[in-house]
Scaffold this active site. Structure first.
Site, PDB file in Angstrom:
ATOM      1  N   LYS A  28      -1.797  -9.370   2.917  1.00 27.91           N
ATOM      2  CA  LYS A  28      -0.763  -8.750   3.815  1.00 27.91           C
ATOM      3  C   LYS A  28      -1.799  -8.472   4.655  1.00 27.91           C
ATOM      4  O   LYS A  28      -2.359  -6.745   3.910  1.00 27.91           O
ATOM      5  CB  LYS A  28       0.458  -8.422   3.698  1.00 27.91           C
ATOM      6  CG  LYS A  28       1.537  -8.318   5.301  1.00 27.91           C
ATOM      7  CD  LYS A  28       2.681  -7.480   4.710  1.00 27.91           C
ATOM      8  CE  LYS A  28       2.882  -6.177   4.092  1.00 27.91           C
ATOM      9  NZ  LYS A  28       2.265  -4.667   4.698  1.00 27.91           N
ATOM     10  N   GLU A  43      -1.878  -5.339   8.619  1.00 29.09           N
ATOM     11  CA  GLU A  43      -1.848  -5.190   9.855  1.00 29.09           C
ATOM     12  C   GLU A  43      -2.007  -5.227  11.077  1.00 29.09           C
ATOM     13  O   GLU A  43      -3.151  -4.726  11.033  1.00 29.09           O
ATOM     14  CB  GLU A  43      -0.985  -3.909   9.948  1.00 29.09           C
ATOM     15  CG  GLU A  43      -0.241  -2.945   8.654  1.00 29.09           C
ATOM     16  CD  GLU A  43      -0.269  -1.468   8.224  1.00 29.09           C
ATOM     17  OE1 GLU A  43       0.553  -1.460   7.107  1.00 29.09           O
ATOM     18  OE2 GLU A  43      -0.668  -0.839   9.301  1.00 29.09           O
ATOM     19  N   GLU A  61       8.689  -4.423  11.216  1.00 27.09           N
ATOM     20  CA  GLU A  61       8.706  -3.222  10.600  1.00 27.09           C
ATOM     21  C   GLU A  61       9.264  -1.465  12.184  1.00 27.09           C
ATOM     22  O   GLU A  61       7.981  -2.042  12.535  1.00 27.09           O
ATOM     23  CB  GLU A  61       8.043  -2.203   9.674  1.00 27.09           C
ATOM     24  CG  GLU A  61       8.087  -0.971   9.220  1.00 27.09           C
ATOM     25  CD  GLU A  61       7.537  -0.751   8.414  1.00 27.09           C
ATOM     26  OE1 GLU A  61       7.958   1.312   7.692  1.00 27.09           O
ATOM     27  OE2 GLU A  61       6.361  -0.733   7.841  1.00 27.09           O
ATOM     28  N   ASP A 101      -0.598  -6.252  -0.592  1.00 30.27           N
ATOM     29  CA  ASP A 101      -1.121  -5.355   0.785  1.00 30.27           C
ATOM     30  C   ASP A 101      -2.978  -4.805   0.433  1.00 30.27           C
ATOM     31  O   ASP A 101      -3.470  -4.734   0.171  1.00 30.27           O
ATOM     32  CB  ASP A 101      -1.004  -3.876   0.796  1.00 30.27           C
ATOM     33  CG  ASP A 101       0.107  -4.507   1.811  1.00 30.27           C
ATOM     34  OD1 ASP A 101       0.567  -5.106   2.854  1.00 30.27           O
ATOM     35  OD2 ASP A 101       0.769  -3.023   1.952  1.00 30.27           O
ATOM     36  N   ASP A 153       0.879  -1.261  -0.177  1.00 23.71           N
ATOM     37  CA  ASP A 153       0.192  -0.115   0.373  1.00 23.71           C
ATOM     38  C   ASP A 153       1.016   1.297  -0.056  1.00 23.71           C
ATOM     39  O   ASP A 153       0.260   2.411   0.085  1.00 23.71           O
ATOM     40  CB  ASP A 153      -0.913   0.497   1.224  1.00 23.71           C
ATOM     41  CG  ASP A 153      -0.091  -0.085   2.415  1.00 23.71           C
ATOM     42  OD1 ASP A 153       1.039  -0.583   2.659  1.00 23.71           O
ATOM     43  OD2 ASP A 153      -1.223  -0.032   3.731  1.00 23.71           O
ATOM     44  N   SER A 154       2.605   0.465  -0.020  1.00 24.73           N
ATOM     45  CA  SER A 154       3.061   2.340   0.000  1.00 24.73           C
ATOM     46  C   SER A 154       2.750   2.954  -2.106  1.00 24.73           C
ATOM     47  O   SER A 154       2.918   4.088  -1.811  1.00 24.73           O
ATOM     48  CB  SER A 154       4.532   1.936   0.041  1.00 24.73           C
ATOM     49  OG  SER A 154       4.794   0.538  -0.610  1.00 24.73           O
TER      50      SER A 154
END
Length: 272
Positions: free
Chosen positions: A121, A123, A190, A91, A52-53
């Site tokens: 993925k 979070e 991270e 993501d 999602d970056s």
């Protein structure tokens, strides 16, 4: 000392488990489009993260929050069409899984069906365990993400190193063990202290891939725009730039402009 590398024609979640067992480090980079993914895959990267970056480096947003599920599917499908070897992890974007396990499953199914990605993925730890369970029960591989979680930036208010205090460090270890127990095939950690990330990697059997988490983990991930020097405004301690594409590209484009203005381009050999 690392064991001899096994020649994997196609990377799977099982491959990553074998790499950890064999103490072979796992390489992971982001990609968001066909052309870049084709290069990354050909270079031998094990895992391509459609992160999602993309919200930051492709769309210019300040955070990862604005990117949508439809946009993630678009980027992921472009990447999947380019690869032959790498495992493609996508993501789940902010808002697509946090509050409702059923919504999380719908989001993950859309990514798998519409993009062709190999895993998702997301979070968080205990806070999102029901969403993780629902996705895993559908047979979709899940990679976890702990430590600094960019989708929670407004909760934390900063991108500083996480889990420096004992209470947060203990929760991170507990969450990592929970993600393993739930069935996640790997975890990204991270921006946490290196000794803590190494402790986590040693305490669980699934691979731990670090970004800003030291060398004691099972692999590393970087954003492709950062490591190639396309982004010259981001310089955290953990980043190693392998090229300076920003400088090289601006010089090349500047020369192109000069050549067009002076009628040097195209010359007689460059026309029909």
């Amino acid at each position: 000392m690392s064991a001899a590398k096994k020649d994997y024609k196609r990377i799977t979640t099982k491959s990553l488990s074998e790499m950890k067992a064999d103490r072979e480090k796992i390489s992971m980079l982001t990609a968001y489009d066909y052309s870049m993914a084709k290069i990354v895959d050909a270079a031998g990267v094990d895992v391509i993260l459609v992160g999602d970056s993309a919200s930051n480096v492709m769309a210019g947003h300040e955070t990862t929050l604005p990117i949508t599920l439809d946009q993630m599917i678009y980027h992921a499908s472009s990447v999947v069409r380019a690869i032959h070897r790498a495992l493609v992890v996508v993501d789940l974007p902010f808002g697509s899984y946090q509050s409702d396990p059923k919504e999380a499953l719908r989001s993950a199914i859309r990514i798998m069906k519409e993009s062709g990605g190999h895993a998702v993925k997301l979070e968080g730890g205990s806070e999102v365990k029901e969403s993780i369970k629902r996705i895993l029960n559908a047979g979709i591989p899940v990679m976890g993400h702990l430590g600094l979680t960019p989708q929670s930036i407004y909760k934390f208010g900063t991108y500083t190193v996480r889990a420096k205090e004992e209470q947060e460090a203990e929760k991170l270890i507990e969450d990592a063990k929970l993600l393993e127990k739930l069935g996640c095939f790997a975890i990204v950690i991270e921006k946490v202290p290196a000794h803590l990330a190494e402790e986590v990697a040693k305490s669980i059997s699934i691979p731990v891939i670090g970004i800003g988490a030291g060398g004691g983990v099972d692999g590393q991930v970087l954003v492709i725009h950062d490591m190639l020097g396309m982004n010259n405004e981001f310089s955290p301690r953990f980043l190693r730039r392998y090229m300076d594409l920003y400088d090289g590209m601006t010089k090349a484009i500047g020369q192109y402009v000069t050549d067009v203005k002076s009628s040097d381009f195209p010359n007689e050999k460059e026309q029909y």
